[in-house]
Design an enzyme around this catalytic site. Structure first.
Site, PDB file in Angstrom:
ATOM      1  N   ARG A  40       4.065  -3.360 -12.736  1.00 43.58           N
ATOM      2  CA  ARG A  40       4.459  -2.014 -12.446  1.00 43.58           C
ATOM      3  C   ARG A  40       5.352  -1.895 -11.270  1.00 43.58           C
ATOM      4  O   ARG A  40       6.196  -0.892 -11.332  1.00 43.58           O
ATOM      5  CB  ARG A  40       3.176  -0.893 -12.244  1.00 43.58           C
ATOM      6  CG  ARG A  40       3.354   0.392 -12.148  1.00 43.58           C
ATOM      7  CD  ARG A  40       2.083   1.154 -12.425  1.00 43.58           C
ATOM      8  NE  ARG A  40       2.056   2.605 -12.315  1.00 43.58           N
ATOM      9  CZ  ARG A  40       1.557   3.468 -11.354  1.00 43.58           C
ATOM     10  NH1 ARG A  40       0.902   2.959 -10.086  1.00 43.58           N
ATOM     11  NH2 ARG A  40       1.513   4.949 -11.557  1.00 43.58           N
ATOM     12  N   ILE A  66       5.834   8.920 -13.060  1.00 46.68           N
ATOM     13  CA  ILE A  66       5.249   7.759 -13.593  1.00 46.68           C
ATOM     14  C   ILE A  66       3.655   7.947 -13.801  1.00 46.68           C
ATOM     15  O   ILE A  66       3.078   8.267 -12.579  1.00 46.68           O
ATOM     16  CB  ILE A  66       5.358   6.412 -12.935  1.00 46.68           C
ATOM     17  CG1 ILE A  66       5.001   5.183 -13.878  1.00 46.68           C
ATOM     18  CG2 ILE A  66       4.957   6.175 -11.596  1.00 46.68           C
ATOM     19  CD1 ILE A  66       5.619   3.808 -13.228  1.00 46.68           C
ATOM     20  N   SER A  67       3.121   8.089 -15.055  1.00 46.87           N
ATOM     21  CA  SER A  67       1.809   8.153 -15.166  1.00 46.87           C
ATOM     22  C   SER A  67       1.092   7.112 -14.571  1.00 46.87           C
ATOM     23  O   SER A  67       1.248   5.789 -14.162  1.00 46.87           O
ATOM     24  CB  SER A  67       1.426   8.202 -16.773  1.00 46.87           C
ATOM     25  OG  SER A  67       2.165   9.258 -17.262  1.00 46.87           O
ATOM     26  N   GLN A  68      -0.105   7.404 -14.217  1.00 47.71           N
ATOM     27  CA  GLN A  68      -1.252   6.445 -13.702  1.00 47.71           C
ATOM     28  C   GLN A  68      -1.656   5.291 -14.691  1.00 47.71           C
ATOM     29  O   GLN A  68      -1.597   5.729 -15.939  1.00 47.71           O
ATOM     30  CB  GLN A  68      -2.510   7.450 -13.164  1.00 47.71           C
ATOM     31  CG  GLN A  68      -3.646   7.691 -14.038  1.00 47.71           C
ATOM     32  CD  GLN A  68      -4.646   8.750 -13.422  1.00 47.71           C
ATOM     33  OE1 GLN A  68      -4.039   9.901 -13.171  1.00 47.71           O
ATOM     34  NE2 GLN A  68      -5.814   8.229 -13.241  1.00 47.71           N
ATOM     35  N   PHE A 209       0.419  16.384 -17.417  1.00 45.89           N
ATOM     36  CA  PHE A 209       1.864  15.863 -17.577  1.00 45.89           C
ATOM     37  C   PHE A 209       2.893  17.168 -17.386  1.00 45.89           C
ATOM     38  O   PHE A 209       2.468  18.292 -17.494  1.00 45.89           O
ATOM     39  CB  PHE A 209       2.059  15.437 -18.929  1.00 45.89           C
ATOM     40  CG  PHE A 209       1.438  13.936 -19.383  1.00 45.89           C
ATOM     41  CD1 PHE A 209       2.239  12.960 -19.290  1.00 45.89           C
ATOM     42  CD2 PHE A 209       0.111  14.011 -19.868  1.00 45.89           C
ATOM     43  CE1 PHE A 209       1.786  11.631 -19.598  1.00 45.89           C
ATOM     44  CE2 PHE A 209      -0.332  12.587 -20.021  1.00 45.89           C
ATOM     45  CZ  PHE A 209       0.347  11.548 -20.176  1.00 45.89           C
TER      46      PHE A 209
END
Length: 220
Positions: A40, A66-68, A209
């Site tokens: 990541r 950026i999503s978890q 989101f």
């Protein structure tokens, strides 16, 4: 600190990273393998780079996030991807989700309304030698009709309802995963299966989101 200490530290962070994923419900071995294979770190720049291995969303350029990792893992797991699948992602963002998908699918098409994000993601894809990803700047709310139909579709921005143009581009037997909600405070992750008899909906979990917006970003 020696190189060996550095290697031990990286290995420990990876172990903690995978443990965090499992503890949040990401249990599919193929998905876990893909997430272990894709670092990541290269997808996060600037002040937050040191937090790349924490299970938390982080800000990126153009007001996006950026999503978890656990949410990335759960969404990927819900898609039930097979190695021959062609996948469409709406919302490239950092490119991290597309990179995970590329380890599981035959071909990944990813769209973002922000040209800068697409350009930066392409640089990382090239550096990681991810050759089965096509990244495009476009209005993702309309999908990618010239490449339809898709076996799987993933949307990484929240819509009020699963978008009709995207459902139309999903193959019979296909799966779409999309966050649905009218505000950033109340959203749920929905899995849609397209069958011969119609659409089947499964509500998975609460999420948050950025909204799915029509048109191109101001930077394009």
């Amino acid at each position: 600190m020696t190189d060996m200490d550095d290697d031990d530290s990286i290995a420990q962070r990876k172990m903690q990273f995978l443990y965090a994923l499992r503890s949040k419900g990401v249990t599919n071995n193929a998905v876990l393998g893909a997430m272990e294979a894709v670092d990541r770190g290269p997808f996060i720049r600037g002040l937050f780079a040191e937090r790349a291995y924490e299970d938390m969303p982080l800000p990126i350029a153009c007001g996006q996030t950026i999503s978890q990792p656990s949410v990335v893992g759960l969404m990927t797991q819900a898609l039930e991807i097979s190695p021959r699948d062609k996948v469409l992602e709406i919302g490239t963002g950092s490119g991290y989700q597309a990179a995970i998908l590329s380890k599981l699918a035959r071909r990944v098409y990813t769209i973002d309304r922000h040209r800068r994000l697409v350009q930066e993601a392409r640089v990382v894809f090239d550096a990681l030698d991810l050759t089965n990803i096509t990244a495009l700047t476009a209005d993702g709310s309309f999908g990618l009709p010239e490449q339809a139909p898709f076996d799987r579709i993933i949307v990484t921005a929240a819509a009020e309802d699963p978008p009709g143009p995207l459902l139309a581009q999903l193959k019979e037997g296909g799966i779409m995963v999309v966050p649905v909600g009218q505000s950033d405070a109340v959203q749920h992750l929905i899995r849609v299966r397209k069958t011969a008899d119609g659409l089947e909906y499964d509500e998975m979990r609460a999420v948050r989101f950025v909204p799915l917006l029509e048109g191109l970003g101001k930077d394009t």
